[in-house]
Design a protein around this motif. Sequence first.
Motif, PDB file in Angstrom:
ATOM      1  N   THR A   1      40.629  27.429  43.682  1.00  0.00           N
ATOM      2  CA  THR A   1      41.336  26.595  42.704  1.00  0.00           C
ATOM      3  C   THR A   1      41.312  27.189  41.304  1.00  0.00           C
ATOM      4  O   THR A   1      42.176  26.870  40.476  1.00  0.00           O
ATOM      5  CB  THR A   1      40.708  25.197  42.680  1.00  0.00           C
ATOM      6  OG1 THR A   1      39.306  25.324  42.401  1.00  0.00           O
ATOM      7  CG2 THR A   1      40.899  24.505  44.024  1.00  0.00           C
ATOM      8  N   ASP A   2      40.304  28.037  41.027  1.00  0.00           N
ATOM      9  CA  ASP A   2      40.233  28.633  39.692  1.00  0.00           C
ATOM     10  C   ASP A   2      41.116  29.871  39.571  1.00  0.00           C
ATOM     11  O   ASP A   2      41.184  30.491  38.499  1.00  0.00           O
ATOM     12  CB  ASP A   2      38.787  28.981  39.332  1.00  0.00           C
ATOM     13  CG  ASP A   2      38.148  29.941  40.329  1.00  0.00           C
ATOM     14  OD1 ASP A   2      38.848  30.377  41.275  1.00  0.00           O
ATOM     15  OD2 ASP A   2      36.950  30.252  40.169  1.00  0.00           O
ATOM     16  N   GLY A   3      41.750  30.274  40.698  1.00  0.00           N
ATOM     17  CA  GLY A   3      42.664  31.396  40.649  1.00  0.00           C
ATOM     18  C   GLY A   3      42.013  32.758  40.666  1.00  0.00           C
ATOM     19  O   GLY A   3      42.703  33.775  40.624  1.00  0.00           O
ATOM     20  N   ARG A   4      40.674  32.792  40.731  1.00  0.00           N
ATOM     21  CA  ARG A   4      39.986  34.076  40.741  1.00  0.00           C
ATOM     22  C   ARG A   4      39.602  34.454  42.169  1.00  0.00           C
ATOM     23  O   ARG A   4      39.057  33.640  42.904  1.00  0.00           O
ATOM     24  CB  ARG A   4      38.733  34.015  39.873  1.00  0.00           C
ATOM     25  CG  ARG A   4      39.028  33.848  38.392  1.00  0.00           C
ATOM     26  CD  ARG A   4      37.757  33.961  37.566  1.00  0.00           C
ATOM     27  NE  ARG A   4      36.785  32.933  37.947  1.00  0.00           N
ATOM     28  CZ  ARG A   4      35.566  32.855  37.410  1.00  0.00           C
ATOM     29  NH1 ARG A   4      35.190  33.742  36.500  1.00  0.00           N
ATOM     30  NH2 ARG A   4      34.742  31.888  37.791  1.00  0.00           N
ATOM     31  N   PRO A   5      39.867  35.713  42.598  1.00  0.00           N
ATOM     32  CA  PRO A   5      39.471  36.145  43.948  1.00  0.00           C
ATOM     33  C   PRO A   5      37.951  36.220  44.073  1.00  0.00           C
ATOM     34  O   PRO A   5      37.248  36.538  43.103  1.00  0.00           O
ATOM     35  CB  PRO A   5      40.116  37.525  44.079  1.00  0.00           C
ATOM     36  CG  PRO A   5      40.295  38.008  42.679  1.00  0.00           C
ATOM     37  CD  PRO A   5      40.547  36.777  41.840  1.00  0.00           C
ATOM     38  N   GLN A   6      37.456  35.924  45.249  1.00  0.00           N
ATOM     39  CA  GLN A   6      36.016  35.946  45.502  1.00  0.00           C
ATOM     40  C   GLN A   6      35.740  36.758  46.769  1.00  0.00           C
ATOM     41  O   GLN A   6      36.378  36.549  47.801  1.00  0.00           O
ATOM     42  CB  GLN A   6      35.465  34.523  45.667  1.00  0.00           C
ATOM     43  CG  GLN A   6      33.956  34.480  45.816  1.00  0.00           C
ATOM     44  CD  GLN A   6      33.436  33.054  45.847  1.00  0.00           C
ATOM     45  OE1 GLN A   6      34.198  32.105  45.948  1.00  0.00           O
ATOM     46  NE2 GLN A   6      32.120  32.911  45.777  1.00  0.00           N
ATOM     47  N   VAL A   7      34.789  37.682  46.658  1.00  0.00           N
ATOM     48  CA  VAL A   7      34.426  38.513  47.809  1.00  0.00           C
ATOM     49  C   VAL A   7      33.580  37.695  48.779  1.00  0.00           C
ATOM     50  O   VAL A   7      32.616  37.036  48.387  1.00  0.00           O
ATOM     51  CB  VAL A   7      33.654  39.770  47.367  1.00  0.00           C
ATOM     52  CG1 VAL A   7      33.218  40.589  48.581  1.00  0.00           C
ATOM     53  CG2 VAL A   7      34.513  40.626  46.435  1.00  0.00           C
ATOM     54  N   ILE A   8      33.952  37.716  50.058  1.00  0.00           N
ATOM     55  CA  ILE A   8      33.218  37.009  51.101  1.00  0.00           C
ATOM     56  C   ILE A   8      32.955  37.975  52.254  1.00  0.00           C
ATOM     57  O   ILE A   8      33.486  39.084  52.283  1.00  0.00           O
ATOM     58  CB  ILE A   8      33.993  35.779  51.626  1.00  0.00           C
ATOM     59  CG1 ILE A   8      35.338  36.226  52.223  1.00  0.00           C
ATOM     60  CG2 ILE A   8      34.206  34.763  50.516  1.00  0.00           C
ATOM     61  CD1 ILE A   8      36.100  35.106  52.891  1.00  0.00           C
ATOM     62  N   ARG A   9      32.128  37.567  53.188  1.00  0.00           N
ATOM     63  CA  ARG A   9      31.888  38.359  54.401  1.00  0.00           C
ATOM     64  C   ARG A   9      32.146  37.477  55.609  1.00  0.00           C
ATOM     65  O   ARG A   9      31.626  36.365  55.704  1.00  0.00           O
ATOM     66  CB  ARG A   9      30.460  38.912  54.450  1.00  0.00           C
ATOM     67  CG  ARG A   9      30.199  39.760  55.708  1.00  0.00           C
ATOM     68  CD  ARG A   9      28.885  40.498  55.620  1.00  0.00           C
ATOM     69  NE  ARG A   9      28.906  41.525  54.586  1.00  0.00           N
ATOM     70  CZ  ARG A   9      29.398  42.753  54.764  1.00  0.00           C
ATOM     71  NH1 ARG A   9      29.936  43.095  55.928  1.00  0.00           N
ATOM     72  NH2 ARG A   9      29.370  43.624  53.787  1.00  0.00           N
ATOM     73  N   LEU A  10      32.941  37.970  56.530  1.00  0.00           N
ATOM     74  CA  LEU A  10      33.280  37.226  57.732  1.00  0.00           C
ATOM     75  C   LEU A  10      32.073  37.157  58.670  1.00  0.00           C
ATOM     76  O   LEU A  10      31.186  38.016  58.610  1.00  0.00           O
ATOM     77  CB  LEU A  10      34.467  37.877  58.442  1.00  0.00           C
ATOM     78  CG  LEU A  10      35.745  38.010  57.609  1.00  0.00           C
ATOM     79  CD1 LEU A  10      36.841  38.665  58.441  1.00  0.00           C
ATOM     80  CD2 LEU A  10      36.197  36.650  57.095  1.00  0.00           C
ATOM     81  N   PRO A  11      32.014  36.163  59.543  1.00  0.00           N
ATOM     82  CA  PRO A  11      30.869  36.033  60.455  1.00  0.00           C
ATOM     83  C   PRO A  11      30.784  37.206  61.429  1.00  0.00           C
ATOM     84  O   PRO A  11      31.793  37.845  61.755  1.00  0.00           O
ATOM     85  CB  PRO A  11      31.166  34.737  61.211  1.00  0.00           C
ATOM     86  CG  PRO A  11      32.175  34.014  60.391  1.00  0.00           C
ATOM     87  CD  PRO A  11      32.975  35.049  59.691  1.00  0.00           C
TER      88      PRO A  11
END
Length: 395
Positions: free
Chosen positions: A348-358
């Motif tokens: 919602t803040d429009g900033r990309p966030q790095v995640i790791r898939l399971p």
Amino acid sequence: MSLPLRLTARRRVGPVLLACAALAWHAGPAVAAGPNLPVTPEWRATAQQVAQAGVPLSELSPNAPDSYTVQRGDTLWDISKLFLTTPWRWPELWGMNLDQIRNPHLIFPGQVLYLVKQDGRATLRLARPGDGMPDNTVKLGPRVRSQVLDNGAIAAIPLHLIGPFLNDAVVFETNELASAPRIVATQEGRVLVSRGETAYVRGDLGGARDFRLFREAKPLLDPQTREILGYEARYVGTAALERPAEDRVGAGGRPEIVPATFRINDLRLEAGIGDRLHPVPQSDLIAYAPHAPAQPVDGRVVSIYGDGLNAGQNQIVSINRGARDGIERGHVLALWRAGAPAVDRTGTDGRPQVIRLPDERHGLLFVFRTFERVSYALIVSVQEPVRAGDRFTQP
């Protein structure tokens, strides 16, 4: 599993269960499985427990045939894949009919397996003359039952895949090969010697006469802690003592050292100067069934056996768990693929966030040899190449 499997399925009416067997081998040069092998108390207890009620229909593969004729070239793991959602659980299914399947090592080509379903449970039977089986079912006869091992009883898993590694794959707790007897010269000064030729050896033989030859002991490092788990030596072959070493007085009264004479027997590689000798261990005949570890397991693949950087189905890997961690021969372990990194751009803040898939499960290991801190396992199924550092758990 891309292994030879020749199946003759009868009418595809409903699920089927099959007889089950143990895997057995010599930890020495020979590999064997046959009708005289023992059935462990734990396995028999499981079988008796299951035999009281059968197996729930939910355990069966939805596309299994209604009956099955055992074919030469079958393995029980492969047959189980046809009938079960978890093929390594065949020891539980063996107990479905103890009256007819008293010893799981006695399963031969030509025998017909068919299912009796009642009250949501399944029990397995072997076809017998006069028991009301359909006309298209092949009946058993003395000719089938009398077959010898090489042409008779089917193996639990393809023994030809792991048989060579029962000698080849060896882990020493310390680098004891550094001080082991060694080849110091060869017949007629050759660089390498082949089967049937002569090699000369120095070192303490400890009274033994039959030896395995090894080369290039290398440390196995834990992928997580980087500590040395043991030393893996490359298997070369076998050699037998023909004449012991001697110390004698030569010309002019000078002492002479005469090395021991060995005859080279079987070889995987040509033997050469510097190769080390280690006594052949006593044969260790063990019968057991595939089973899951009793406790949770979480470990890593240490290395691919041989020179490869990755491995596929039917190849061998070493893992960083051994006898002291509760790993047993026959354990089945799940392989996991590490989750890939990704970017969430929907915040919602429009900033990309790095995640790791399971992490995703993508294969199975079958442990066939254990040492104190390391074990060897066969990759029985896999979707992607296996590499050092890959994770495994209980299935």
